[in-house]
Design a protein around this motif. Structure first.
Motif, short mmCIF file in Angstrom:
data_model
loop_
_atom_site.label_atom_id
_atom_site.label_comp_id
_atom_site.label_asym_id
_atom_site.label_seq_id
_atom_site.Cartn_x
_atom_site.Cartn_y
_atom_site.Cartn_z
N THR A 187 0.86 -1.18 0.00
CA THR A 187 0.00 0.00 0.00
C THR A 187 0.89 1.22 0.00
O THR A 187 2.09 1.13 0.29
CB THR A 187 -0.89 0.05 1.26
N GLU A 214 -3.19 11.09 -0.53
CA GLU A 214 -3.89 9.94 -1.10
C GLU A 214 -3.30 8.69 -0.49
O GLU A 214 -2.09 8.62 -0.20
CB GLU A 214 -3.73 9.90 -2.62
N GLY A 245 -3.74 4.29 -0.64
CA GLY A 245 -4.43 3.13 -1.21
C GLY A 245 -3.44 2.06 -1.58
O GLY A 245 -2.24 2.19 -1.29
N THR A 246 -3.91 1.02 -2.24
CA THR A 246 -2.97 -0.01 -2.64
C THR A 246 -2.15 0.51 -3.81
O THR A 246 -2.60 1.34 -4.60
CB THR A 246 -3.66 -1.31 -3.06
N SER A 277 -3.70 0.20 -7.36
CA SER A 277 -4.80 1.11 -7.68
C SER A 277 -4.31 2.53 -7.86
O SER A 277 -4.68 3.22 -8.80
CB SER A 277 -5.86 1.09 -6.58
N GLU A 302 -13.44 8.59 0.61
CA GLU A 302 -13.18 7.24 0.11
C GLU A 302 -13.35 7.25 -1.39
O GLU A 302 -14.29 7.83 -1.93
CB GLU A 302 -14.15 6.24 0.75
N GLU A 318 -12.10 0.04 -3.83
CA GLU A 318 -11.29 -0.67 -2.88
C GLU A 318 -11.51 -0.16 -1.46
O GLU A 318 -11.77 1.01 -1.25
CB GLU A 318 -9.85 -0.42 -3.25
N TRP A 335 -9.11 2.99 0.28
CA TRP A 335 -8.49 3.91 -0.68
C TRP A 335 -9.10 5.28 -0.46
O TRP A 335 -10.31 5.46 -0.59
CB TRP A 335 -8.73 3.40 -2.10
#
Ligand SMILES: Nc1ncnc2c1ncn2[C@@H]1O[C@H](COP(=O)(O)OP(=O)(O)OP(=O)(O)O)[C@@H](O)[C@H]1O
Ligand SMILES: Nc1ncnc2c1ncn2[C@@H]1O[C@H](COP(=O)(O)OP(=O)(O)OP(=O)(O)O)[C@@H](O)[C@H]1O
Ligand SMILES: [Mg+2]
Ligand SMILES: [Mg+2]
Lengths: 517, 320, 322, 358, 303
Positions: free
Chosen positions: D225, D236, D238-239, D242, D308, D312, D315
């Motif tokens: 991540t 930001e 997230g993974t 993504s 959000e 995902e 994220w």
């Protein structure tokens, strides 16, 4: 040793009279340079050397009469012959016995070039030394010299074994072997010199102390402190300003006595404004010598009217003098300077050279102030001892010498011989001692008579006449005769008091001292 | 570590040290030659001098040769181990020094020890807690410490502790271990405090620098105990700059021990040198400067070698 | 026209190796640059890439006589570089340094710094200096009103732009930039590099760019030289080399560079060990051989030198296997 | 899902200076699960290191954690005593620094320094400690570890020194490793070695890592991540897949564009105009607004919350472009203290008063 | 011509404003540290006393009053009198002039010779550096006070020689410091850049290296003054420095130790004066070190 107190009773006394035994730590104001007799010519070294070396004669205390020592009798058979009968059975520190050979060799050592003896001049009039027998020595003079009679009582003629002289020569200065009451034990230069009792001393009873340590303590404050705390049994050379402190300490006895020393200002009589006698007289009026004396030495010295202190032949008082010894009178000084043609502002400028010690420096600064008040600008130039020595003896050109210099002159004898003859004789200009550049035919003539006459009364007359002329012509300003001082812890007794001191002679004061119960 | 490189380095340092000592003697010799007053007169000072005496002396000491010849002769003597003969003291210089070096060495040694004891722990503390009250007190103390000349503190110590309180010996160097210690302790303390104040300042500055270093952060990040961080990791590195100049301080201590010896009336090398300088007693002054220069050079070499122990990055003889 | 032509440039440093070995005459040589050739044309951008310590900076510094090369010929504008006086040469070829933090004298306002350069090289009459300074600052995107400020008032990127303005102030024909943006943020890097490319084009400057950042090298240069241990191991057109690297080192270098795209899955070619210290290098053979995955026994003894790859004179490789 | 190993909530770390507070880290939250590698990217000065140091409690004067909590296995690190922290440091949580050589004490051998760590946290005796040192160094690919343990830091190359630092960090088998640009000071070929080594160790030992870097390439290759940091804010999160595939924050998007890649053949560099804001005078609204091509009125006035984004879980993006999406749990010191936590979570919209602004 | 003179006046004006700005900056630096402020105020006080000595001193410093020697402090003589009855307060006030003269001489010699040598050695490196540094090593190997003693006896014991000697012995430290700064500064990119612009070595040294080496110079110069004051006082105390009757503090202390048991005031007050002056310069130096070398933009550390 040393320990808490200046002395300790170690108890292995000799004859059980209770006086023998113990030791003393004496705080010496400076480092002795060597322990020779022929170079002992300063107030530090002589304290020490006189314990180790004995001379033919010595002075009685306190009346200054010559009395027997290594010689048991002496005689001036005529104007130019002296005969000395030696004491028999005198043992040197090395165990050998003293004979005439030793005595002659010792005098000759002083006269050697490599000895560089500042005392050699004392034998100046001697033609030769003659061994009459094992125990008799005769001195034949080339010309009469009335002062020679004192020489055998000075360190110029202490006695060392001839065998040692032959073997070591001037190295005896490092490893002295004499006939004095104490012999050298250990010498840590700069720290201490330790001497121990000479058991075979010619005066059977003496000395009393087993041992003495001369601790070198240059700082006067430390010496006084050590006296107060009982660390030292005795000391000398106390800074003048602090004498009163020592005087007030309970367990210390301070001995002071007028000395044959004179603190004086030297005028350059040959060059510059001071070659004018009136300017010198004016300057003499401008300086309050009494105030300087009072503030510099206070009760530990006396005001000087001339080079010759009271008690010495030739001494003069104001009433004997034309100018009454120049009492302080700045107005008179100013008008005399005006008359001499010095009217500017400043009238003129000159340099006063002085070494650093208080006894000379403090008057120098006062003089600077006094002269400035009558319009003479003085630059005080404080120099190291070596520069000082270099200038006063080394500079023969008077135009290159300073206008003024502070000097402290000490007599070598209890007679004016070592004062007026070297200082005021026009033959004695630098590199000899007439650094005034003073020349007066009448004086020269009187001095010659003074030298060659043996009759004491006559000599006193000549001396006084010279002194009167000189003082009135003011080649210098005479300021004071400082006392010489010694102090001892009260538990030490036997100090005979001091005779007015002069440099070459300090009694072997330790010889007679012992620890009181 | 004791490789050919190390030996080579030491040889090089020694060679350079010899050069330094030589240059020092040359400089001092030249200065003394410039000094007014001929050595002969200084030798003969204090009495009536005949021309003949003068000549003898001049010949004896080669004083009629040009100065570089004199220097050469003097150098030759030195190389054969003869330190010369003191003009003013009339004794071989070697004897004079043999009699006195121990006192000076003891004062210098003791004051160095006292300075270290006084300054290093406090310096570490003040540097570690810089900005704190404690730091301020110590720092101001140190500044005051270096601001009072040692001759003043010496004289006042004598006045108060010897004269008025009688708890201190008033002068001399004492004999025996206890006697010597009781005599030199306070002088060494005064001297040590002065040097210690300087060392303290460096130590403190060193600590501050080291604490800024990245590896200090590693120590914290690895959870090492505080004591270990401060003493093992910080103090050792902070010691390095202190060490580098400690060689300089040896020289400094030798001269200031002169002052101390002068004030406390101890017959060490220092007083010998002061008197010799005053008397322009060239052989003694030269010997004195040689000794200080040699001590200086040697102690700096020792310091350099020690330095590599503290800072292994400095490889003896390496290019760093 | 060829601006700078470097032929067989060598720069060896003598490393002090202690007193004894010094006595024995054993001095060790550090071959920072060991015989390289390259040339830059007017308006051309040439890039030297390679890892730290491979000799990039030394190469350009000794080519332009900031250091004295041990051997080799350098011609500038067709003339032996020795023929130029220091002042002439410096006004013809200007350097921009890596460290923006320190590239400007902290005790001098930036306007003064630029003016000093202009005055020293007599670029314009004294009366026009001020105007010229303003113009230059404007060109690199610094407000001329800020010229009285000292460098500490500017950010790293701004300082680097001011340094570029100063370099341009003497109107050089060759600009050498030694990692000029490596300490800067990517976004700022991009701004400066774009401006540099614009100015280069506009003034028709030759540019020598030194970097280890392959991404920048790709965009900024026309030709590229990949250096390893003081030698150029591959030399040629930038796209050609990036798309078709021939030397194993170039391949490894490109492969080691992380790709900002998680979807790309690739087998990285990871080299063993690190570039050796240039002191310890063998005299003969391929210097890369000890780390080279393709090395053979031959590599240790072979004669090395840049050779055209498959006869292509614009793509030179120093590897006996190609 | 396992409870998170590390939970940072609303963390703000400021440096107090004469000219005002430098808001190096301003209200950031993140979660790290066991066995996960979380990358933080951002430009120089964006507060990455400060964030990492705050976790370890290494922020020094004039810096101070002014708000937020850092929970490691449910224990709040910010309120721990020095002694407790010392227990954790080097033992449960370790740190790897950017400049390996500077982070080793030049006065001691590397072995000595590693044994110090072991001594502080284990009961091993001296021999056992040294055994462990040899073992570690060997596993990290340092040839002849017995000898090298006796070497001083300056005798190591950068890459080797970093292996030593890693060995030190792993000596007490920590669960969490914080790595502050562990490869940025190294050459690419060496960097590749270290990246490979760390990735391998991570999966072998099941380590969790917080990996700070400014190199998008490194993140892409190593992390699960990622958080993108700008001016003290993680904008930001997230993974990796993504975010790279479809960045949801204009800054992330721009940053990905500007990173020069050797595969990119476009003739010019993409840029983000302008420069990052001064951390002492952050704009009142979104920290990126001055350089944002999509900046709106609201961006000037309000600090956006985490919205959000994407499909995902977890994220998020701090950008009003995603207004209308649910916001993620705000921290106690979130920009809108008045907005009740439950509110923002349930109705997902922006706080009501903001609507009123429009 | 008119153009030129206009330029001239313009540059003069900027010169003056730069001096003012420099002074303002200096004051700001000093203000930012308590130690520095305290030290600066002390030094300022000394300067004031030195300039207005004739107005501040109740007596002529050399006027003696042989009737009141060694007087304890009293209304007439607030700090007492010495052994020739001179007013100690007045002498201490005039002594300030000597202290400042020492400071001036040391600073001048250090900057003129020390800084130039250091700059040249650090700039040219190599053989020049070796030569200069080895020469200075020789000087450094003789402890400062000893060297000063030799110099003074060689050229004569007087105030100027004493001050010059002390000034000379402080040169090597300054040179070493400047050299090490110059060595590192010359490797700074901005110096490389200046060289890269083709500037001649004089310009590089004076305009690009020197201004950046100022902080350690200022710090060292200030603390050196403190040590020099002690050294001159010590030299005077040993009788080799400034000679009485000049009212220098060291000389006063030297003279006073001869009667310290009678009255300690004549040694106590001058030494307090020495300590205050030394303290002033030390504080200033330490404060400046904090600000210039640790604080702000400066991160160079020199000891
Ligand atoms: N003055 C010098 N003396 C000795 N060695 C040097 C000197 N300058 C550079 N070197 C050595 O030469 C080699 C090449 O250095 P250079 O600075 O040219 O490398 P570089 O490729 O520019 O590296 P970087 O990317 O780190 O700037 C290095 O091993 C370096 O240590
Ligand atoms: N001691 C401090 N005093 C004041 N500000 C500081 C201090 N330490 C850091 N900062 C500021 O905090 C901000 C964040 O710094 P930090 O080191 O966390 O950034 P970073 O993202 O790690 O940058 P880099 O990529 O350069 O390492 C920077 O603007 C920095 O100037
Ligand atoms: Mg480079
Ligand atoms: Mg960082």
């Amino acid at each position: 040793t040393g320990g808490d107190s200046g002395g300790s009773e170690s108890g292995n006394g000799g004859s059980g009279d209770g006086k023998h035994g113990g030791s003393m730590t004496f705080a010496l104001g400076g480092s002795p340079t060597n322990l020779s007799y022929w170079q002992s010519y300063d107030t530090v070294t002589n304290n020490l050397t006189t314990q180790i070396w004995d001379s033919l004669l010595e002075y009685s205390e306190p009346d200054m009469e010559l009395q027997p020592a290594l010689a048991k009798s002496w005689e001036a058979t005529d104007d130019t012959t002296y005969v000395y009968e030696l004491r028999e059975g005198v043992t040197f520190h090395d165990g050998s016995e003293m004979t005439a050979d030793d005595v002659i060799a010792s005098a000759k050592l002083t006269l050697r070039d490599e000895a560089k003896s500042p005392l050699a001049w004392m034998f100046g009039a001697v033609d030769n030394f003659e061994k009459v027998d094992e125990y008799t020595v005769r001195v034949n003079m080339a010309e009469p010299d009335a002062s020679f009679k004192y020489v055998p009582a000075t360190t110029a003629w202490s006695v060392a074994p001839k065998s040692q002289i032959d073997e070591k020569g001037t190295d005896l200065a490092q490893e002295p072997v004499g006939a004095g009451p104490f012999k050298l034990d250990q010498w840590k230069s700069g720290n201490y010199v330790r001497i121990t009792r000479h058991d075979d001393y010619w005066d059977g009873e003496l000395p009393y102390l087993d041992e003495a340590t001369f601790q070198i303590v240059p700082n006067g404050t430390s010496r006084i402190t050590g006296m107060k705390n009982g660390n030292y049994g005795g000391t000398n050379d106390i800074p003048i300003d602090q004498l009163s402190v020592l005087d007030q300490i309970d367990n210390v006895e301070l001995h002071t006595v007028t000395s044959f020393q004179t603190s004086h200002l030297v005028f350059n009589c040959m060059e510059g404004p001071f070659s004018n006698t009136d300017v010198r007289r004016a300057a003499s009026y401008a300086i309050d010598t009494k105030a300087i004396t009072e503030s510099t030495v206070g009760k530990y010295g006396s005001h000087a009217y001339s080079m010759l202190p009271e008690g010495m032949m030739g001494h003069v008082k104001p009433e004997d003098l034309e100018y009454n010894g120049f009492p302080y009178d700045p107005e008179k000084a100013k008008s005399m300077l005006d008359d001499a043609g010095f009217t500017g502002s400043p009238r003129f400028e000159t340099t006063l050279m002085t070494p650093k010690d208080t006894v000379r420096q403090k008057p120098a600064i006062a003089i600077q102030q006094y002269l400035s008040e009558v319009g003479i600008k003085v630059n005080v130039k404080k120099v190291s001892q070596s520069t000082y020595v270099d200038t006063i003896w080394g500079e023969e050109d008077f135009s290159k010498r300073p206008g003024l210099q502070m000097t402290l002159w000490a007599s070598d004898f209890p007679s004016p011989d070592a004062i007026i003859r070297p200082l005021f004789d026009s033959e004695q200009l630098p590199p000899s001692n007439n650094w005034f550049g003073y020349q007066n035919e009448k004086v020269d003539q009187l001095l010659q008579q003074f030298k060659t006459t043996l009759d004491t009364e006559q000599r006193a007359q000549y001396a006084k006449q010279v002194n009167q002329i000189v003082v009135d012509e003011a080649p210098g300003v005479w300021i004071f005769h400082p006392d010489t001082t010694k102090a001892f812890n009260t538990k030490f007794e036997g100090y005979a008091g001091q005779i007015p001191a002069f440099v070459t002679y300090f009694s072997t004061f330790l010889r007679d001292m012992y620890i009181a119960d | 570590m004791v490789s050919g490189q190390t030996v080579g380095y030491l040889l090089k340092r020694l060679g350079f040290g010899v050069f330094i000592v030589w240059a020092v003697t040359f400089l001092v010799f030249a200065l003394l030659q410039l000094a007014p007053g001929s050595p002969a007169d200084i030798l003969l000072s204090g009495g009536v001098v005949t021309e003949e005496m003068r000549r003898t002396v001049i010949e004896q000491y080669n004083l009629n040769e040009p100065w570089y010849v004199q220097y050469g002769l003097w150098l030759k003597d030195i190389l054969t181990g003869d330190l010369g003969y003191s003009f003013a003291q009339q004794r071989p210089v070697a004897t004079l020094i043999a009699d006195r070096w121990a006192i000076t060495a003891q004062i210098v040694g003791l004051s160095m020890v006292l300075a270290t004891i006084l300054s290093i722990p406090t310096g570490i503390l003040a540097g570690y807690k810089h900005g704190s009250k404690l730091d301020l007190v110590l720092t101001v103390g140190a500044i005051v410490g270096v601001s009072v000349p040692v001759f003043v503190s010496g004289v006042l110590a004598i006045l108060v502790f010897s004269f008025h309180l009688n708890v201190l010996p008033s002068g001399g160097a004492g004999t025996g271990v206890v006697g010597r210690l009781s005599h030199i302790f306070v002088p060494s303390l005064l001297l040590g405090a002065m040097i210690g104040a300087l060392m303290f300042r460096m130590m403190r500055a060193g600590m501050r620098d080291v604490l800024e270093k990245d590896y200090m952060e590693t120590c914290t990040a690895m959870g090492l105990p505080k004591r270990k961080i401060v003493i093992k990791h910080a103090a050792i590195n902070a010691l390095a700059p202190v060490l580098t100049v400690s060689g300089l301080w040896i020289g400094f201590l030798i001269v200031y021990s002169m002052v101390v010896e002068y004030v406390f009336g101890m017959g060490g090398l220092g007083r010998l040198i002061i008197h010799a300088v005053e008397a322009q007693d060239a052989p003694v002054v030269l010997a004195g400067t040689i000794i200080t220069a040699v001590v200086f050079v040697v102690s700096n070499i020792v310091v350099d070698v020690l330095y590599t122990k503290i800072d292994p990055r400095v490889v003896i003889g390496g290019q760093n | 026209m060829t601006l700078l032509d470097v032929d067989g440039l060598e720069k060896h440093f003598t490393v002090d190796s202690g007193f004894l070995s010094g006595l024995l005459g054993e001095t060790r040589k550090l071959k920072a640059v060991d015989g390289i050739d390259f040339s830059v044309d007017e308006g051309e951008a040439f890039t030297l890439v390679g890892e730290s310590g491979c000799g990039k900076s030394t190469a350009v510094l000794s080519a332009l006589r900031h250091q004295h090369p041990t051997a080799g010929k350098v011609r500038f504008k067709g003339q032996e570089i020795e023929m130029y006086s220091k002042r002439e040469l410096r006004s013809e070829a200007q350097l921009i340094y890596q460290d923006q933090q320190d590239t400007l004298n902290p005790k001098m306002s930036v306007g003064e710094a630029i003016a000093e350069a202009i005055r020293f090289h007599d670029i314009v009459p004294d009366s026009e200096v001020d105007a010229r300074v303003d113009e230059l600052l404007d060109r690199v995107g610094i407000s001329p009103g800020d010229k009285y400020q000292e460098p500490s008032a500017f950010s790293g990127g701004q300082k680097q732009r001011i340094a570029i303005a100063r370099a341009l102030a003497v109107e050089p024909s060759l600009l050498v930039a030694d990692e000029p943006v490596s300490g800067l943020d990517v976004s700022v890097q991009a701004q400066i590099l774009n401006r540099l490319m614009d100015l280069q084009e506009e003034f028709g400057l030759g540019l020598i760019y030194v970097t280890h950042n392959l991404g920048i090298a790709r965009k900024i240069s026309d030709t590229i030289g990949v250096m390893y241990l003081g030698r150029i191991v591959e030399y040629g057109d930038v796209d050609d080399i990036f798309e078709n690297p021939q030397h194993p080192y170039t391949q490894a270098l490109l492969s080691a560079n992380p790709i900002p795209d998680p979807s790309v899955d690739r087998d990285r070619m990871v080299l063993e060990g690190s570039m050796p210290d240039p002191i310890d290098v063998d005299e003969t053979g391929c210097p890369f051989a000890p780390r080279c995955p393709d090395a053979t026994a031959e590599c240790e003894t072979a004669d090395m030198g840049l050779e055209p790859f498959e006869g292509d004179e614009t793509h030179l490789v120093d590897c006996i296997h190609r | 899902m396992t409870p998170p190993l590390l939970e940072v909530d609303g963390l703000s770390t400021h440096f107090k200076t004469a000219e005002g507070a430098v808001k190096a880290v301003d209200d950031n939250s993140l979660t790290l699960h066991e066995g996960e590698v979380l990358g933080i990217v951002g430009e120089s000065g964006s507060g990455k290191s400060t964030l990492l140091r705050s976790v370890m409690g290494l922020v020094e004067d004039p810096g101070e954690i002014v708000a937020g909590s850092i929970e490691y296995r449910g224990r709040d690190l910010t309120t721990m005593s020095d002694a407790e922290l010392r227990e954790l440091r080097g033992n449960d949580i370790s740190f790897i620094f950017q400049e390996p050589t500077a982070h080793l004490n030049p006065a001691y051998t590397v072995g000595d320094q590693i044994t110090d760590v072991l001594q502080a946290h284990t009961d091993l005796d001296s021999d056992e400690r040294w055994e462990r040192v040899y073992d570690l160094l060997g596993r990290l690919g340092i040839p002849s570890p017995e000898e090298r343990a006796e070497s001083y830091p300056h005798e190591f190359s950068g890459g080797m020194a970093q292996r030593v630092c890693i060995a030190m960090a792993l000596a007490c088998e920590p669960e969490l490793v914080l790595a502050d640009e562990p490869t940025s000071a190294l050459d690419v070929t060496i960097q590749a070695q270290i990246i490979d080594l760390l990735t391998e160790l991570q999966s072998d030992l099941g380590l969790s890592m917080l990996w700070v870097t400014h190199d998008m390439g490194v993140v892409a290759e190593t992390c699960d991540t990622m958080g993108v940091m700008y001016a003290g804010n993680i904008v930001e999160y997230g993974t990796v897949e993504s975010v790279f595939a479809d960045p949801k924050h204009p800054y992330t998007e721009a940053l990905l564009r500007t990173v020069p890649s050797h595969l990119d053949t476009a003739p010019r560099f993409d840029t983000i105009e302008g420069s990052p804001p001064d951390l002492q005078n952050l704009p009142s609204g979104c920290v990126f607004q001055e350089r944002c091509p999509d900046a709106m009125e609201v961006c000037r006035n309000e600090r956006p919350p985490y919205y959000e984004v994407g499909d995902e879980d977890g994220w998020v993006s701090k950008c009003f472009l995603h207004e209308g999406n649910p916001t993620r749990s705000a921290s106690p010191s979130a920009p809108e203290p008045s907005a009740p936590l439950a509110d923002s979570q349930t109705d997902g919209g922006q706080p009501t008063d903001r609507e009123g602004d429009r | 011509m008119s153009q030129e003179s206009a330029d001239f006046s313009a540059s003069r004006k900027t010169g003056r404003s730069r001096v003012l700005a420099g002074a303002a900056r200096g004051w700001r630096i000093i203000r930012s540290n308590h130690l520095a402020t305290a030290g600066f105020l002390i030094v300022l006080g000394l300067v004031f006393v030195a300039i207005f000595a004739p107005f501040l001193a109740p007596y002529d410093p050399s006027a003696q009053d042989l009737d009141s020697t060694l007087a304890p402090p009293s209304a007439d003589h607030p700090l007492g009198t010495d052994n020739t009855g001179r007013d100690i307060l007045s002498r201490i006030i005039f002594g300030t002039r000597y202290a400042l003269a020492i400071a001036l001489v040391v600073v001048t010699l250090e900057t003129l010779i020390g800084v130039s040598l250091g700059l040249i050695a650090g700039y040219y490196k190599g053989r020049v550096d070796e030569t200069v540094m080895r020469g200075l090593d020789v000087l450094v190997s003789i402890p400062p006070l000893l060297l000063a003693m030799v110099i003074v006896t060689t050229f004569g014991i007087n105030i100027w020689n004493a001050m010059l000697a002390i000034g000379i012995v402080y040169i090597p430290m300054m040179s070493r410091t400047v050299r090490s700064s110059a060595l590192s500064i010359r490797e700074e990119t901005y110096v490389q850049a200046a060289e890269g612009l083709g500037y001649d070595s004089k310009r590089v040294m004076l305009k690009h290296i020197l201004p950046n080496a100022v902080p350690p110079i200022v710090v060292l110069g200030t603390t050196d003054v403190a040590y020099a004051l002690i050294d001159v006082a010590t030299l005077s105390f040993l009788g080799l420095g400034i000679q009485p009757p000049k009212p220098s503090w060291g000389a006063m202390a030297n003279a006073a130790q001869e009667y310290i048991l009678v009255t300690p005031w004549p040694i106590v007050f001058p030494t307090i004066a020495i300590a205050i002056a030394v303290l002033g310069f030390n504080l200033l130096g330490m404060g400046l070190r904090e600000v210039l070398l640790y604080g702000g933009d400066y991160d160079e550390v020199v000891e």
